[in-house]
Design an enzyme around this catalytic site. Sequence first.
Site, PDB file in Angstrom:
ATOM      1  N   TRP A 194       0.824  -1.214   0.000  1.00  0.00           N
ATOM      2  CA  TRP A 194       0.000   0.000   0.000  1.00  0.00           C
ATOM      3  C   TRP A 194       0.855   1.258   0.000  1.00  0.00           C
ATOM      4  O   TRP A 194       0.500   2.251  -0.655  1.00  0.00           O
ATOM      5  CB  TRP A 194      -0.974  -0.032   1.168  1.00  0.00           C
ATOM      6  CG  TRP A 194      -1.810  -1.276   1.127  1.00  0.00           C
ATOM      7  CD1 TRP A 194      -1.863  -2.275   2.055  1.00  0.00           C
ATOM      8  CD2 TRP A 194      -2.682  -1.699   0.061  1.00  0.00           C
ATOM      9  NE1 TRP A 194      -2.717  -3.269   1.636  1.00  0.00           N
ATOM     10  CE2 TRP A 194      -3.227  -2.949   0.429  1.00  0.00           C
ATOM     11  CE3 TRP A 194      -3.052  -1.135  -1.161  1.00  0.00           C
ATOM     12  CZ2 TRP A 194      -4.114  -3.642  -0.395  1.00  0.00           C
ATOM     13  CZ3 TRP A 194      -3.937  -1.821  -1.981  1.00  0.00           C
ATOM     14  CH2 TRP A 194      -4.453  -3.062  -1.588  1.00  0.00           C
ATOM     15  N   ASP A 215      -1.940   6.422   6.480  1.00  0.00           N
ATOM     16  CA  ASP A 215      -2.960   5.457   6.072  1.00  0.00           C
ATOM     17  C   ASP A 215      -3.140   4.508   7.247  1.00  0.00           C
ATOM     18  O   ASP A 215      -2.273   3.696   7.538  1.00  0.00           O
ATOM     19  CB  ASP A 215      -2.484   4.709   4.827  1.00  0.00           C
ATOM     20  CG  ASP A 215      -3.462   3.636   4.359  1.00  0.00           C
ATOM     21  OD1 ASP A 215      -4.481   3.399   5.045  1.00  0.00           O
ATOM     22  OD2 ASP A 215      -3.192   3.023   3.310  1.00  0.00           O
ATOM     23  N   LYS A 218     -12.322  -2.770   7.969  1.00  0.00           N
ATOM     24  CA  LYS A 218     -11.495  -3.628   8.813  1.00  0.00           C
ATOM     25  C   LYS A 218     -11.848  -3.463  10.290  1.00  0.00           C
ATOM     26  O   LYS A 218     -12.187  -4.420  10.960  1.00  0.00           O
ATOM     27  CB  LYS A 218     -10.014  -3.350   8.556  1.00  0.00           C
ATOM     28  CG  LYS A 218      -9.616  -3.592   7.097  1.00  0.00           C
ATOM     29  CD  LYS A 218      -8.181  -3.268   6.828  1.00  0.00           C
ATOM     30  CE  LYS A 218      -7.847  -3.274   5.348  1.00  0.00           C
ATOM     31  NZ  LYS A 218      -7.975  -4.575   4.696  1.00  0.00           N
TER      32      LYS A 218
END
Length: 356
Positions: A101, A168, A192
């Site tokens: 990511w 993030d 999540k």
Amino acid sequence: MKKHNFNSGPSILPQTVLQQASEAIIEFNNTGLSILEIGHRTPHFMTVMEEARSLVKELMQLDDSYDVIFLHGGATTQFMQIPMNLLDSNETAAYCDHGVWGSKAIKEASLFGKVDVVASSKDKSYTYINKGFTVPNTSKYLHITSNNTVEGTQWHSLPDTDVPIVADMSSDIFSREMDFSKFSLMYAGAQKNMGAAGVNVVLVKKDLLGTIKRPIPSIMDYQKHIEANSLMNTPPVFAVYVAMLTLRWIKAEGGLAEMERRSLEKCNLLYSTIDTLSTFDCRINVEDRSRMNAVFFLSNPAHEAPFLELCKQEGMVGVKGYRTVGGVRVSMYNALALESVEAFTSLMQHFATTIA
């Protein structure tokens, strides 16, 4: 057979949230309408949005110098939206590359300005988090991925810098206590730790915005969304509602302190089992191991397929490692009960005995 949900995302939700959300699909708050049918600018939904935004700031103990916005597109959209709002073409942003990511975020940011990769653990297959690196004071911001879902690493202390930190937090938001005021911008996909797929949250300090010269398309402009209270266009109504319910649940269960206590209990049990059994091998530096996503391997690669098959037979869902990494990945988000980790570690011990 009881299912134990270790999916990395979309992932497990609290049972009470699932129950409340399912009831709201039939009828929301005695309105005679489904949550899927109500207008997003009606008082019914505006109350939901305001509570969700308020709970985010309350749980993270943030003051009014921060704005909270709920947006479409998932966290991946933020890879471009952040530099679009913060980085002029003649400016440089510092980025850390600690996995899939972070690497994707670097690629998107380079379309809008200069990118300086100030730290990378690619040399050792992303098995550690760099420490003691230098962030140039001329950097517009430093971008990190607080928890690397794919690789199984996590930041447990922040880099020492005066540069604004952008994070993030998709896979560890609301899982631990931190001084969140050390961040200038935080973002996360909901699927999540804070709800269902379809929405992401952005927390941004007001003074970080409005400094760039380039025109920003209205729908991508953070300031426009802030002015419209996240109602600039039709938001993902149901996903915001599920996020609000999940945030309520976190608060009712004891807030971030309790989420962190449970997280440590679960991950300590799993990692101690891995380290005790020679059948399994965790290659992540001990001090950088993720509390959310434990990534490990079978010491004998030939044992991986039979172990994963046993997991499937015993109702252990979502434990196969990411496609580019392989191995085993056990995700331990807030809603996962300790009971599931206990069941999984018992299975690990049983498997180790049978192949000995």
